[in-house]
Design a protein around this motif. Structure first.
Motif, PDB file in Angstrom:
ATOM      1  N   ALA A  16     -45.066  43.240  29.725  1.00  0.00           N
ATOM      2  CA  ALA A  16     -44.683  44.482  30.205  1.00  0.00           C
ATOM      3  C   ALA A  16     -44.912  45.242  29.887  1.00  0.00           C
ATOM      4  O   ALA A  16     -45.282  46.293  30.005  1.00  0.00           O
ATOM      5  N   ALA A  17     -44.240  45.545  28.247  1.00  0.00           N
ATOM      6  CA  ALA A  17     -45.057  46.442  27.112  1.00  0.00           C
ATOM      7  C   ALA A  17     -46.898  46.519  27.390  1.00  0.00           C
ATOM      8  O   ALA A  17     -47.238  47.600  26.981  1.00  0.00           O
ATOM      9  N   GLU A  18     -47.322  45.912  27.202  1.00  0.00           N
ATOM     10  CA  GLU A  18     -48.823  45.576  26.995  1.00  0.00           C
ATOM     11  C   GLU A  18     -49.184  46.341  28.276  1.00  0.00           C
ATOM     12  O   GLU A  18     -50.052  47.116  28.048  1.00  0.00           O
ATOM     13  N   GLU A  19     -49.142  45.608  29.444  1.00  0.00           N
ATOM     14  CA  GLU A  19     -48.658  46.332  30.526  1.00  0.00           C
ATOM     15  C   GLU A  19     -48.924  48.380  30.637  1.00  0.00           C
ATOM     16  O   GLU A  19     -50.001  48.697  31.259  1.00  0.00           O
ATOM     17  N   LEU A  20     -47.427  48.653  30.344  1.00  0.00           N
ATOM     18  CA  LEU A  20     -47.179  49.844  30.042  1.00  0.00           C
ATOM     19  C   LEU A  20     -47.989  50.299  28.942  1.00  0.00           C
ATOM     20  O   LEU A  20     -48.806  52.107  29.565  1.00  0.00           O
ATOM     21  N   THR A  32     -37.360  52.278  27.974  1.00  0.00           N
ATOM     22  CA  THR A  32     -36.819  52.037  28.976  1.00  0.00           C
ATOM     23  C   THR A  32     -37.803  51.187  30.273  1.00  0.00           C
ATOM     24  O   THR A  32     -36.911  50.793  31.119  1.00  0.00           O
ATOM     25  N   MET A  33     -38.847  52.186  30.671  1.00  0.00           N
ATOM     26  CA  MET A  33     -39.756  51.277  31.507  1.00  0.00           C
ATOM     27  C   MET A  33     -40.146  49.926  30.582  1.00  0.00           C
ATOM     28  O   MET A  33     -40.429  49.276  31.632  1.00  0.00           O
ATOM     29  N   ILE A  34     -40.522  49.475  29.707  1.00  0.00           N
ATOM     30  CA  ILE A  34     -40.468  48.400  29.459  1.00  0.00           C
ATOM     31  C   ILE A  34     -39.376  47.616  29.571  1.00  0.00           C
ATOM     32  O   ILE A  34     -39.807  46.211  30.264  1.00  0.00           O
ATOM     33  N   ALA A  35     -38.274  47.947  29.543  1.00  0.00           N
ATOM     34  CA  ALA A  35     -37.484  46.885  29.645  1.00  0.00           C
ATOM     35  C   ALA A  35     -37.327  46.861  30.720  1.00  0.00           C
ATOM     36  O   ALA A  35     -37.000  45.838  32.066  1.00  0.00           O
ATOM     37  N   ARG A  36     -37.183  47.187  31.697  1.00  0.00           N
ATOM     38  CA  ARG A  36     -37.543  47.869  33.559  1.00  0.00           C
ATOM     39  C   ARG A  36     -38.021  46.171  34.331  1.00  0.00           C
ATOM     40  O   ARG A  36     -38.173  46.093  34.794  1.00  0.00           O
ATOM     41  N   LYS A  37     -39.460  46.996  33.820  1.00  0.00           N
ATOM     42  CA  LYS A  37     -40.576  46.295  34.271  1.00  0.00           C
ATOM     43  C   LYS A  37     -40.599  44.653  33.192  1.00  0.00           C
ATOM     44  O   LYS A  37     -41.256  43.862  34.243  1.00  0.00           O
ATOM     45  N   ALA A  38     -39.589  44.876  32.643  1.00  0.00           N
ATOM     46  CA  ALA A  38     -39.645  43.387  32.317  1.00  0.00           C
ATOM     47  C   ALA A  38     -38.269  42.354  32.664  1.00  0.00           C
ATOM     48  O   ALA A  38     -38.413  41.004  32.498  1.00  0.00           O
TER      49      ALA A  38
END
Length: 207
Positions: A16-20, A32-38
């Motif tokens: 998720a982090a890599e994609e974002l 927060t974005m990373i956690a949500r996507k993961a």
């Protein structure tokens, strides 16, 4: 917590982090974005990674390890010079083709968060530096034998890197302006890789 589940959760956060990071840039991608996507809670993310900087380090390590591994088959001392050069150019290009947003991401980090790369200077010299040293020594040996034109080895490698990287820096712009489909882009990339190889061969041999 189950070890296998831990591994899957960590991989999900990394993915998720890599994609974002690639999509938004490091400075705009929040935990927060990373956690949500993961699909995990913010608290769970920080259980695995204390800071966003740690996640960045893991993502960058992944890319460095991948490109080093891809160059291992290239660095064969008994191989003919031009075969090695051509394979090296293609290997670098293919790595970027696999990760087309990576050049823009690194540029974004250099522009907005250069401090993130400070701790990588020694690591870079010990890893990527070995690949550069190998090719510089090989080029200089061919110059000394009179087999190729006199060039500054490090400048030649920079020419190759810039030719390859600029292709992927410009690719998003070209794709949007021309409204090009994926098949056409792939053909264009193959043609561009061949063109770069031809240019470098001409620089060295004059033909």
């Amino acid at each position: 917590m189950d070890t296998q589940k831990q591994g899957k959760t960590e991989q999900a956060i990394m993915a998720a982090a890599e994609e974002l990071f690639l999509e938004k840039g490091y400075h705009l991608a929040t935990t927060t974005m990373i956690a949500r996507k993961a699909g995990v809670t913010h608290a769970m993310l920080h259980y695995y990674f204390r800071t966003k900087e740690q996640i960045f380090g893991q993502v960058l390590d992944k890319y460095i390890n991948e490109i080093i591994a891809s160059f291992q088959p290239v660095m064969q001392k008994e191989a003919p010079f031009w075969d090695t050069m051509e394979k090296g150019i293609a290997t670098h290009f293919d790595f970027l083709a696999k990760h087309p947003l990576l050049p823009a991401f690194i540029f974004d980090v250099v522009r907005f968060n250069p401090e993130l790369l400070e701790s990588y200077k020694d690591y870079f010299s010990k890893t990527i530096g070995k690949v550069i040293e190998f090719h510089c020594s090989m080029i200089q040996a061919e110059i000394d034998k009179g087999n190729i034109r006199k060039v500054e080895p490090i400048q030649l490698l920079m020419d190759i890197a810039m030719l390859n990287v600029s292709t992927f820096m410009l690719l998003p712009v070209a794709g949007k302006l021309a409204n090009t489909d994926k098949e056409t882009i792939q053909k264009m990339l193959q043609s561009r890789k061949n063109e770069t190889i031809t240019l470098i061969k001409s620089r060295l041999y004059g033909n």
